[in-house]
Design a protein around this motif. Structure first.
Motif, PDB file in Angstrom:
ATOM      1  N   ASP A 195       0.876  -1.173   0.000  1.00  0.00           N
ATOM      2  CA  ASP A 195       0.000   0.000   0.000  1.00  0.00           C
ATOM      3  C   ASP A 195       0.912   1.221   0.000  1.00  0.00           C
ATOM      4  OD1 ASP A 195      -1.375   2.322   1.027  1.00  0.00           O
ATOM      5  OD2 ASP A 195      -2.991   1.025   1.676  1.00  0.00           O
ATOM      6  N   THR A 231      -2.824   3.471  -2.482  1.00  0.00           N
ATOM      7  CA  THR A 231      -2.883   2.716  -3.734  1.00  0.00           C
ATOM      8  C   THR A 231      -2.177   1.383  -3.567  1.00  0.00           C
ATOM      9  OG1 THR A 231      -2.874   4.760  -5.037  1.00  0.00           O
ATOM     10  CG2 THR A 231      -2.298   2.722  -6.191  1.00  0.00           C
ATOM     11  N   GLU A 232      -2.840   0.285  -3.957  1.00  0.00           N
ATOM     12  CA  GLU A 232      -2.227  -1.030  -3.853  1.00  0.00           C
ATOM     13  C   GLU A 232      -1.438  -1.341  -5.122  1.00  0.00           C
ATOM     14  OE1 GLU A 232      -4.964  -4.096  -2.792  1.00  0.00           O
ATOM     15  OE2 GLU A 232      -5.535  -3.149  -0.887  1.00  0.00           O
ATOM     16  N   LEU A 233      -0.200  -1.798  -4.922  1.00  0.00           N
ATOM     17  CA  LEU A 233       0.693  -2.098  -6.033  1.00  0.00           C
ATOM     18  C   LEU A 233       1.346  -3.448  -5.811  1.00  0.00           C
ATOM     19  CD1 LEU A 233       2.446   1.400  -6.202  1.00  0.00           C
ATOM     20  CD2 LEU A 233       0.667   0.572  -7.750  1.00  0.00           C
TER      21      LEU A 233
END
Length: 445
Positions: A428, A432-434
């Motif tokens: 995170d 935003t999750e990446l």
């Protein structure tokens, strides 16, 4: 009857006299007690009671007086009294830290009690080991505990045994290797040998149970203590006076008495980080937890000696972090978890007397608080760095498993695997999750 009263009075007086002194005494007829500890990142974490408050301390042979920090942010909580302001200096390049020296504190470690113990209280929010170990750590204690007692450290079974010196059996460890200790500023030093760059070098090392590495050496060209080419620059840890960086490498061998370790890890801290500790000119470095844990140790400060015997960790590999990531506990985060509930319903047929009970498994969801683990250090040009990860990223998933299934140390251990192992991470970053992936890389031949 009078004789009995006199004996009881004498016994009470003798014990009261012992406890009145500025020293630890194991209470009880046998003069022995066993205290279990947690072994976290090669560090010994023991329960300590100070003025009736239960805390967790690192057992650190590398310090003299007990130091307490970030405990409850309140002097009143521990009833700290008779205090005066001083400044302490340790490893790191930052300025000395402000502390309060306090006297007449009651320390209790198991059945070992000191009713007149000095301590140093540091009120500095930056000095906090808890995020990097994943559990609350309130302080460190060393010489003042070891000097009064015989202290047996059983790394394999994770307990210490404390014994009043008069109750210690000198012949109990026939298979132990006995090595002499030297002391400077109330800290224990050991003379051992290392093989470095093809040369056998005698070194004097601080026995540092408060360090998680294997071996630290202070570079000295005149003594042939230097790293030539097989090394990489890395984060080494945190000291009282700041962050410590340096070179990581391998030594051909380390000889501790008759015990020899080949291809052991070594770190060479930057000169600026160790200026303060080099006041003892005979010191060449530190012997730390990743080697110490390979033994069960008996510290006998009274006779200036330490006894070594192999523990179950003796043959462990000397691994190191091949990812470039250092993690820390970074508060809490809300996690959605499945919660299966069992509900019973009845299915009614056309015949009112004919009904069938039906068990209905229904999955509910609930929000729970779980530790957040974020990247605190990231080595430049490391596999994780090259993959695109950044300091501050919060780890959510590692190798397809949610991080809440692991402790901080279990996650870090995944970065110590074999070169070529694939690491998949979901993070995170500012909401935003990446997803990223990289392969562990060996930097030492």
């Amino acid at each position: 009857m009078k004789k009995c009263i006199c004996i009881l009075f004498a016994y009470f007086f003798a014990n009261s006299f012992l406890l009145a002194q500025n020293q630890f005494v194991v209470q009880g007829k046998k003069g022995v007690d066993k205290i279990h500890f947690q072994l976290i990142n090669n560090l010994i974490v023991i329960p300590v009671s100070i003025n009736g408050v239960e805390l967790s301390f690192i057992l650190d042979t590398g310090v003299s007086k007990p130091i307490i920090f970030n405990f409850l942010n309140s002097v009143d909580s521990l009833q700290i009294k008779n205090s005066e302001t001083i400044f302490l200096r340790g490893l790191g390049e930052d300025k000395p830290v402000k502390a309060l020296k306090s006297t007449n504190n009651i320390f209790k470690i198991g059945n070992a009690v000191n009713v007149n113990q000095d301590l140093y209280a540091i009120y500095n929010a930056k000095l906090n080991f808890a995020p990097r170990l994943g559990i609350p750590i309130h302080g460190i204690i060393g010489y003042d505990f070891f000097k009064d007692l015989i202290v047996e450290v059983h790394y394999g079974r994770q307990f210490i045994k404390v014994i009043n010196p008069t109750d210690f059996n000198n012949n109990k460890c026939k298979k132990c290797d006995v090595l002499p200790l030297e002391f400077f500023n109330n800290k224990p030093y050991l003379n051992i040998n290392v093989t470095l760059n093809g040369r056998d070098v005698p070194v004097k090392l601080l026995i540092d149970s408060g360090g998680s590495d294997s071996l630290w050496l202070f570079e000295d060209e005149m003594l042939n203590i230097q790293v030539v080419n097989n090394y990489f620059y890395d984060f080494l840890g945190h000291g009282l006076s700041g962050t410590i960086y340096g070179k990581r490498s391998k030594v051909e061998s380390v000889s501790v008495g008759r015990f020899v370790f080949n291809n052991a890890n070594v770190a060479f801290p930057d000169a600026k980080s160790i200026n303060h500790v080099k006041h003892f000119k005979g010191r060449n470095g530190s012997l730390a937890g990743n080697i110490l844990k390979r033994f069960n140790l008996i510290f006998d400060y009274h006779n200036k000696r330490v006894l070594f015997k192999k523990s179950r960790y003796y043959k462990d590999d000397f691994s190191y972090n091949k990812s470039g990531i250092e993690l820390m506990h970074d508060g809490l985060r809300l996690v959605t978890q499945k919660h299966r509930s069992i509900r019973q319903a009845r299915v009614i047929t056309t015949n009112v007397d004919d009904s069938t009970p039906v068990i209905n498994n229904q999955v509910d969801y609930k929000l729970v608080l779980k530790p957040a683990y974020s990247i605190s250090e990231l080595r430049e040009k490391s596999p994780a760095y090259n993959a695109g990860l950044k300091v501050g990223d919060i780890i959510l998933v590692i190798n397809n498993k949610k991080v809440e299934e692991f402790t901080l140390q279990e996650i870090m251990q995944k970065f110590y695997g074999k070169a070529g192992e694939l690491i998949k991470i979901k993070i995170d970053r500012n909401g935003t999750e990446l997803k990223y992936q990289f392969y562990l890389e060996s930097l030492l031949n």
